[in-house]
Design a protein around this motif. Sequence first.
Motif, PDB file in Angstrom:
ATOM      1  N   GLU A  86       0.835  -1.191   0.000  1.00 36.53           N
ATOM      2  CA  GLU A  86       0.000   0.000   0.000  1.00 36.53           C
ATOM      3  C   GLU A  86       0.875   1.249   0.000  1.00 36.53           C
ATOM      4  N   LEU A  87       1.419   1.562  -1.170  1.00 30.73           N
ATOM      5  CA  LEU A  87       2.285   2.724  -1.290  1.00 30.73           C
ATOM      6  C   LEU A  87       1.511   4.028  -1.169  1.00 30.73           C
ATOM      7  N   GLY A  88       0.231   4.000  -1.496  1.00 31.37           N
ATOM      8  CA  GLY A  88      -0.585   5.205  -1.395  1.00 31.37           C
ATOM      9  C   GLY A  88      -0.644   5.729   0.025  1.00 31.37           C
ATOM     10  N   ARG A  89      -0.832   4.828   0.975  1.00 26.29           N
ATOM     11  CA  ARG A  89      -0.876   5.250   2.374  1.00 26.29           C
ATOM     12  C   ARG A  89       0.464   5.801   2.826  1.00 26.29           C
ATOM     13  N   ALA A  90       1.538   5.140   2.413  1.00 25.73           N
ATOM     14  CA  ALA A  90       2.868   5.617   2.805  1.00 25.73           C
ATOM     15  C   ALA A  90       3.137   6.999   2.227  1.00 25.73           C
ATOM     16  N   LEU A  91       2.775   7.208   0.972  1.00 21.85           N
ATOM     17  CA  LEU A  91       2.983   8.519   0.351  1.00 21.85           C
ATOM     18  C   LEU A  91       2.083   9.575   0.970  1.00 21.85           C
ATOM     19  N   MET A  92       0.871   9.183   1.363  1.00 24.98           N
ATOM     20  CA  MET A  92      -0.006  10.139   2.037  1.00 24.98           C
ATOM     21  C   MET A  92       0.566  10.526   3.402  1.00 24.98           C
ATOM     22  N   LEU A  93       1.147   9.578   4.117  1.00 29.73           N
ATOM     23  CA  LEU A  93       1.773   9.898   5.406  1.00 29.73           C
ATOM     24  C   LEU A  93       2.972  10.814   5.214  1.00 29.73           C
ATOM     25  N   LEU A  94       3.760  10.576   4.178  1.00 25.93           N
ATOM     26  CA  LEU A  94       4.881  11.474   3.901  1.00 25.93           C
ATOM     27  C   LEU A  94       4.387  12.877   3.562  1.00 25.93           C
ATOM     28  N   MET A  97       3.375  14.584   6.696  1.00 19.84           N
ATOM     29  CA  MET A  97       4.533  15.064   7.452  1.00 19.84           C
ATOM     30  C   MET A  97       5.043  16.384   6.907  1.00 19.84           C
ATOM     31  N   VAL A  98       5.047  16.518   5.589  1.00 24.32           N
ATOM     32  CA  VAL A  98       5.489  17.772   4.983  1.00 24.32           C
ATOM     33  C   VAL A  98       4.521  18.898   5.335  1.00 24.32           C
ATOM     34  N   VAL A  99       3.233  18.628   5.236  1.00 19.96           N
ATOM     35  CA  VAL A  99       2.232  19.647   5.583  1.00 19.96           C
ATOM     36  C   VAL A  99       2.342  20.015   7.060  1.00 19.96           C
ATOM     37  N   TYR A 100       2.596  19.031   7.919  1.00 21.75           N
ATOM     38  CA  TYR A 100       2.773  19.292   9.351  1.00 21.75           C
ATOM     39  C   TYR A 100       3.967  20.202   9.595  1.00 21.75           C
ATOM     40  N   SER A 114      -2.175  18.024  16.737  1.00 24.29           N
ATOM     41  CA  SER A 114      -3.447  17.303  16.876  1.00 24.29           C
ATOM     42  C   SER A 114      -4.020  16.927  15.516  1.00 24.29           C
ATOM     43  N   VAL A 115      -4.015  17.862  14.590  1.00 23.93           N
ATOM     44  CA  VAL A 115      -4.547  17.580  13.244  1.00 23.93           C
ATOM     45  C   VAL A 115      -3.691  16.519  12.556  1.00 23.93           C
ATOM     46  N   PHE A 116      -2.365  16.601  12.709  1.00 23.85           N
ATOM     47  CA  PHE A 116      -1.493  15.606  12.099  1.00 23.85           C
ATOM     48  C   PHE A 116      -1.757  14.212  12.667  1.00 23.85           C
ATOM     49  N   LEU A 117      -1.909  14.103  13.986  1.00 27.69           N
ATOM     50  CA  LEU A 117      -2.155  12.795  14.582  1.00 27.69           C
ATOM     51  C   LEU A 117      -3.517  12.230  14.181  1.00 27.69           C
ATOM     52  N   ILE A 118      -4.522  13.086  14.118  1.00 24.17           N
ATOM     53  CA  ILE A 118      -5.855  12.626  13.705  1.00 24.17           C
ATOM     54  C   ILE A 118      -5.837  12.197  12.245  1.00 24.17           C
ATOM     55  N   ALA A 119      -5.252  13.028  11.376  1.00 21.31           N
ATOM     56  CA  ALA A 119      -5.206  12.689   9.950  1.00 21.31           C
ATOM     57  C   ALA A 119      -4.339  11.459   9.706  1.00 21.31           C
ATOM     58  N   GLY A 120      -3.223  11.353  10.412  1.00 20.57           N
ATOM     59  CA  GLY A 120      -2.358  10.188  10.236  1.00 20.57           C
ATOM     60  C   GLY A 120      -3.035   8.898  10.655  1.00 20.57           C
ATOM     61  N   ALA A 122      -6.236   8.417  10.681  1.00 21.66           N
ATOM     62  CA  ALA A 122      -7.300   8.173   9.706  1.00 21.66           C
ATOM     63  C   ALA A 122      -6.737   7.551   8.428  1.00 21.66           C
ATOM     64  N   VAL A 123      -5.566   8.018   7.987  1.00 22.35           N
ATOM     65  CA  VAL A 123      -4.926   7.439   6.803  1.00 22.35           C
ATOM     66  C   VAL A 123      -4.570   5.976   7.059  1.00 22.35           C
ATOM     67  N   LEU A 124      -4.157   5.656   8.271  1.00 19.72           N
ATOM     68  CA  LEU A 124      -3.778   4.280   8.599  1.00 19.72           C
ATOM     69  C   LEU A 124      -4.978   3.372   8.840  1.00 19.72           C
ATOM     70  N   GLY A 125      -6.186   3.945   8.848  1.00 16.40           N
ATOM     71  CA  GLY A 125      -7.373   3.105   8.902  1.00 16.40           C
ATOM     72  C   GLY A 125      -8.192   3.179  10.181  1.00 16.40           C
ATOM     73  N   GLU A 126      -7.814   3.999  11.103  1.00 15.63           N
ATOM     74  CA  GLU A 126      -8.585   4.124  12.347  1.00 15.63           C
ATOM     75  C   GLU A 126      -9.848   4.939  12.072  1.00 15.63           C
ATOM     76  N   ARG A 127     -10.986   4.445  12.545  1.00 18.01           N
ATOM     77  CA  ARG A 127     -12.253   5.131  12.286  1.00 18.01           C
ATOM     78  C   ARG A 127     -12.988   5.512  13.566  1.00 18.01           C
TER      79      ARG A 127
END
Length: 164
Positions: A86-94, A97-100, A114-120, A122-127
Amino acid sequence: MALDRWIALIFVTFCCAYGYLAFFTMDQLLPPFMQRNPVWPSTFPKILSVLGVIVGLIVLLGFEKSKDEAEPSATEINYRRLQDYELGRALMLLGLMVVYAISLRPAGFLIATSVFLIAGSAVLGERKWHVMIPVSALAAGGVWYLVQEVLGIFLRPFPFFVGN
């Protein structure tokens, strides 16, 4: 050459450049009273660069692999099948990190973290939003308190337009 060896070659090159900077350029501008100290500001970078070169050479020369491994095991990354990961998730996390890093000063530490941890998460699949929001707020607040109050390092908690 395998993917892990290419990465090790890049890592060794980076560590050599970092070591050159640590050994030859960092100590030139030290004041005389610091030149007599047993530990200089460049001591830790020197240790990191030497250890990085050693570890990179171990991987580059293949000392960490046993001779009976022909095909990568199920726990190793197979570079021939990168499309299966799942390279999409890894690239989204990267990207997150840049946006953070970019939004840390304008938004303040508490909001950006807080926004970075929530978004991260969510990207990893926590709902479970009812868990993600308080946990990220508590984690950001706890780190801010430790850095600001315990260590005494100023860290702007809120955006620049809120308070002083």
